[in-house]
Design an enzyme around this catalytic site. Structure first.
Site, PDB file in Angstrom:
ATOM      1  N   ALA A   1     -24.772 -32.231  -6.864  1.00 40.13           N
ATOM      2  CA  ALA A   1     -26.120 -31.662  -6.951  1.00 40.13           C
ATOM      3  C   ALA A   1     -26.727 -31.801  -8.339  1.00 40.13           C
ATOM      4  CB  ALA A   1     -26.084 -30.191  -6.522  1.00 40.13           C
TER       5      ALA A   1
ATOM      6  N   ARG B   1     -13.438 -31.653  -7.561  1.00 38.06           N
ATOM      7  CA  ARG B   1     -12.549 -30.511  -7.811  1.00 38.06           C
ATOM      8  C   ARG B   1     -11.199 -30.646  -7.116  1.00 38.06           C
ATOM      9  NH1 ARG B   1     -15.028 -24.576  -7.510  1.00 38.06           N
ATOM     10  NH2 ARG B   1     -14.332 -24.750  -5.374  1.00 38.06           N
TER      11      ARG B   1
ATOM     12  N   LYS C   1     -13.088 -35.777   3.746  1.00 33.55           N
ATOM     13  CA  LYS C   1     -12.929 -36.438   2.440  1.00 33.55           C
ATOM     14  C   LYS C   1     -12.167 -35.551   1.453  1.00 33.55           C
ATOM     15  CE  LYS C   1     -16.544 -34.142   0.230  1.00 33.55           C
ATOM     16  NZ  LYS C   1     -17.361 -34.004  -0.957  1.00 33.55           N
TER      17      LYS C   1
ATOM     18  N   GLY D   1     -31.455 -21.118   1.664  1.00 32.90           N
ATOM     19  CA  GLY D   1     -30.384 -21.157   0.680  1.00 32.90           C
ATOM     20  C   GLY D   1     -30.944 -21.535  -0.685  1.00 32.90           C
ATOM     21  N   SER D   2     -30.329 -21.032  -1.756  1.00 30.01           N
ATOM     22  CA  SER D   2     -30.883 -21.250  -3.099  1.00 30.01           C
ATOM     23  C   SER D   2     -29.785 -21.331  -4.153  1.00 30.01           C
ATOM     24  CB  SER D   2     -31.857 -20.138  -3.447  1.00 30.01           C
ATOM     25  OG  SER D   2     -31.212 -18.884  -3.283  1.00 30.01           O
ATOM     26  N   GLY D   3     -28.626 -21.836  -3.748  1.00 25.62           N
ATOM     27  CA  GLY D   3     -27.575 -22.087  -4.742  1.00 25.62           C
ATOM     28  C   GLY D   3     -27.882 -23.371  -5.491  1.00 25.62           C
TER      29      GLY D   3
ATOM     30  N   GLN E   1     -11.814 -26.458  -1.078  1.00 30.51           N
ATOM     31  CA  GLN E   1     -12.138 -26.807   0.305  1.00 30.51           C
ATOM     32  C   GLN E   1     -11.004 -27.631   0.933  1.00 30.51           C
ATOM     33  OE1 GLN E   1     -15.567 -25.841   1.229  1.00 30.51           O
ATOM     34  NE2 GLN E   1     -14.562 -25.904   3.218  1.00 30.51           N
TER      35      GLN E   1
ATOM     36  N   TRP F   1     -27.032 -26.489  -4.787  1.00 28.59           N
ATOM     37  CA  TRP F   1     -27.476 -27.566  -3.899  1.00 28.59           C
ATOM     38  C   TRP F   1     -28.778 -27.191  -3.198  1.00 28.59           C
ATOM     39  CZ3 TRP F   1     -28.204 -32.220  -3.175  1.00 28.59           C
ATOM     40  CH2 TRP F   1     -28.009 -32.963  -2.000  1.00 28.59           C
TER      41      TRP F   1
ATOM     42  N   LYS G   1     -21.670 -28.887   3.882  1.00 31.15           N
ATOM     43  CA  LYS G   1     -20.560 -29.732   4.304  1.00 31.15           C
ATOM     44  C   LYS G   1     -19.469 -28.895   4.954  1.00 31.15           C
ATOM     45  CE  LYS G   1     -21.450 -33.427   1.052  1.00 31.15           C
ATOM     46  NZ  LYS G   1     -20.942 -34.498   0.199  1.00 31.15           N
TER      47      LYS G   1
END
Lengths: 415, 415
Positions: B177, B338, B272, B16-18, B367, B20, B144
């Site tokens: 992040a 958010r 959360k 992954g490379s977003g 989310q 985070w 998450k």
């Protein structure tokens, strides 16, 4: 049979009439009205008498009235206007709150004493109460803070209980008084766990294993002892059970949870101020929300360690991690409390926090700075500073020994 | 003897490379440099290839360069500039991060796979990995969220572990992040507790009592089972102990605590978001900091109850009340995340949160809203909505069944 036995109702006195004391009077007065079988309908509020005048901005200001032109007794103003114009302006008090400047008269025959005094007034006021209270009264201490010195730790509730020879519990939580006075929703924690001493146990035994004695810090030089056994409540009163104590404080906008742990509840209200300073420092550095949450988390765990180390197994981890008096009070204090704001401002301006106290608090002292010093003195006397790296870091920042930027390395786990 | 046995070093791939994922690549790459005896010096970062162009505001913008005038492959840009200009602009990556758009090549021979993918890509990417990873690899899931439906709860780490037949732990915490990429101090929690299966235990036994199987929700209709036993790590690698896993993630600005509780760590990061919606509602109502702290506290305790009810004793109360993945992540999410901001805005504007999603998030979905729905569907299927009054209140507010003003009465303790 039980209903026949209970012919009396409890009389309640609020000892104190500042911002928080007046708020407590309001909610307690609402609850005695809702529970007339348990409580007398008048709530006495002891007022430290002073003179005041209705200010021009007040809705009660009337240039044709004496109260707006000549200094008046605060107790008279409260009883006339049903508002504490000096310490809780804008909030109407129930008419069953009676302000009384005469301390012995205010507590006469009261079985429940709710203490909401500034920290430093507690010993003097208690001394004035000796001989004027019923011997079977019970106290609830709403004053935050503990007395910490090289010699040990003394809880406010413990100081009251020992001076008056009564059982004294504690109330603490994420409780900004003005929000509660406006009936904005909040929670609190009441620690209430008297040793067996009601009329069904006519020979109360206050042994070293009872909860009252468990509160004593083992590190204290002179373990305290009562001058006399606690006196049981006569059987013609409703029992002062946890449920009935809850009815005295719980409101639809003020949710009460009752726990046993008086020491934990009291420590939470004191130690959170050190954490709020740490949170203010990292926020002042612009480190963001991760860092702020991290120091809060580390601080809560140092509270747990402190409680267990010095008060033994009577202190529960959950008091700090699960109750309003612990985690929630830390959160509220680190969102915008005075300690948080002054620490943050000290970083942003490059001034010491003592200069900020001088210039921005009119010389008033922050609770956090004195608690950080007292806790450090005590930990040093025990040789335990290293076990509490965040509390120690805050002390060292206050003293100029380390920089706030060093907090991460100072609290880095060494495992 | 032990040093002779360990002749190889672990190869690490970040899947992954977003925002985070790139941040994780940076800190892992710093740590492999600091621990050359444990880890190979190149960190592979799998990039979902796309075209990009250096924007005018970038410090790399140069009108005479192809990269600023013609679309380029993202992996090429990252490897040339050592910056992920699209997902983590402004942060220089260590030169030992190598972006690789070829998934099988990126994971070839890697013994450690760090998954940092959007939730919905995990099944597809795992399917593409089957047959391309070493059978004794281990995973750490940094995504998450959990999959909750009427049928049960599946953790992301569990989904990865079962598809690839490897052990997969989890990393979660109060981790915005961008703050970590800037090396601002934060903490995280890594759940890592593989069953005994290293070379000193040549016949790994994955019994129902092992920690991997304990993660399965007892309410799930079809209890999962592995297709094959887990494969032990060959003895010429350094052991993948908790301490060595900690060395892969811990930095002076990123403090790692290792726990056993994979389910608790994963649930914290999902649940959360429901709490953040509740905090946003009460803040939007102008109820102040007491109320916000109260719903956070109540929410943390519902997390604990949820974990213990559906994952049994492998879930520890302290994971939620004491670790970064619990209380600290709740704090960070309720300060400015958010979900918090959109819920607050929905009250302030009188619009539904779905309208806010449309207008203020360009149609992106929160989310928290989907988690609140999924958790409600699951709780309803179990007949347990009343046990989780805050989670249920948030669902009912989203559905328009109750008003945010009713939160205090809905969560009032009934004892």
């Amino acid at each position: 049979m039980a209903t026949l036995a209970a012919q009396k109702q409890h009389k309640v006195t609020i000892v104190g009439s500042g911002n928080w004391g007046t708020t407590m009077s309001k909610l307690v007065a609402e609850n005695v009205q809702a529970n007339p079988h348990l409580f007398q309908q008048t709530v006495q509020m002891w007022v430290y008498e002073e003179e005041c005048i209705i200010p021009k901005g007040s809705r009660h200001y009337d240039p044709s009235s004496d109260m707006s032109t000549k200094p008046q007794k605060l107790s008279h103003v409260i009883n006339t206007l049903h508002e504490n114009i000096k310490y809780l302006p804008g909030i109407t008090l129930p008419s069953n709150v009676v302000a009384n400047p005469d301390l012995p008269a205010a507590v006469k025959d009261s079985t429940i004493l709710v203490f909401v005094l500034p920290h430093q007034f507690i010993p003097r006021v208690c001394d004035q109460l000796v001989g004027h209270i019923v011997p079977f009264a019970r106290g609830i201490c709403c004053t935050k803070g503990v007395d910490v010195s090289e010699k040990g730790i003394r809880l406010m509730s413990e100081a009251i209980g020992m001076r008056l020879n009564i059982y004294c519990g504690a109330l603490s939580g994420a409780n900004i008084a003005s929000e509660i006075a406006q009936e904005k929703y909040s929670e609190t924690t009441v620690a209430y766990d008297p040793p067996p001493m009601d009329s069904r146990h006519p020979t109360p035994k206050v042994s070293p294993s009872s909860s009252q004695v468990d509160l004593i810090s083992p590190s204290r030089v002179n373990p305290s002892s009562r001058s006399a056994p606690l006196i049981p409540l006569p059987s013609d009163y409703p029992p002062l059970s946890r449920e009935n104590i809850r009815k005295l404080f719980h409101r639809p906008y003020f949710h009460v949870r009752i726990v046993d742990d008086v020491a934990g509840v009291s420590l939470g209200g004191a130690l959170k101020n050190i954490i709020a300073l740490a949170a203010g420092y990292v926020d002042g550095l612009g480190w963001g929300d991760n860092a702020k949450a991290a120091v809060m988390r580390v601080g809560i765990l140092e509270m747990v360690r402190f409680g267990k180390a010095f008060f033994g197994d009577s202190v529960k981890t959950g008091t700090f991690t699960e109750e309003s008096c612990g985690v929630a009070d830390v959160i509220t204090s680190c969102m915008g409390g005075r300690n948080f704001r002054c620490a943050k401002r000290s970083i942003e301006t490059g001034k010491s926090i003592y200069e900020i106290e001088e210039t921005e608090l009119n010389g008033q002292k922050l609770q956090g700075t004195s608690t950080a010093h007292e806790v450090h003195t005590f930990l040093k006397s025990q040789g335990l500073e290293a076990e509490y790296p965040l509390f120690t870091a805050v002390y060292d920042i206050l003293e100029g020994n380390v920089k706030p930027e060093q907090i991460p390395e100072l609290i880095e786990p060494k495992d």
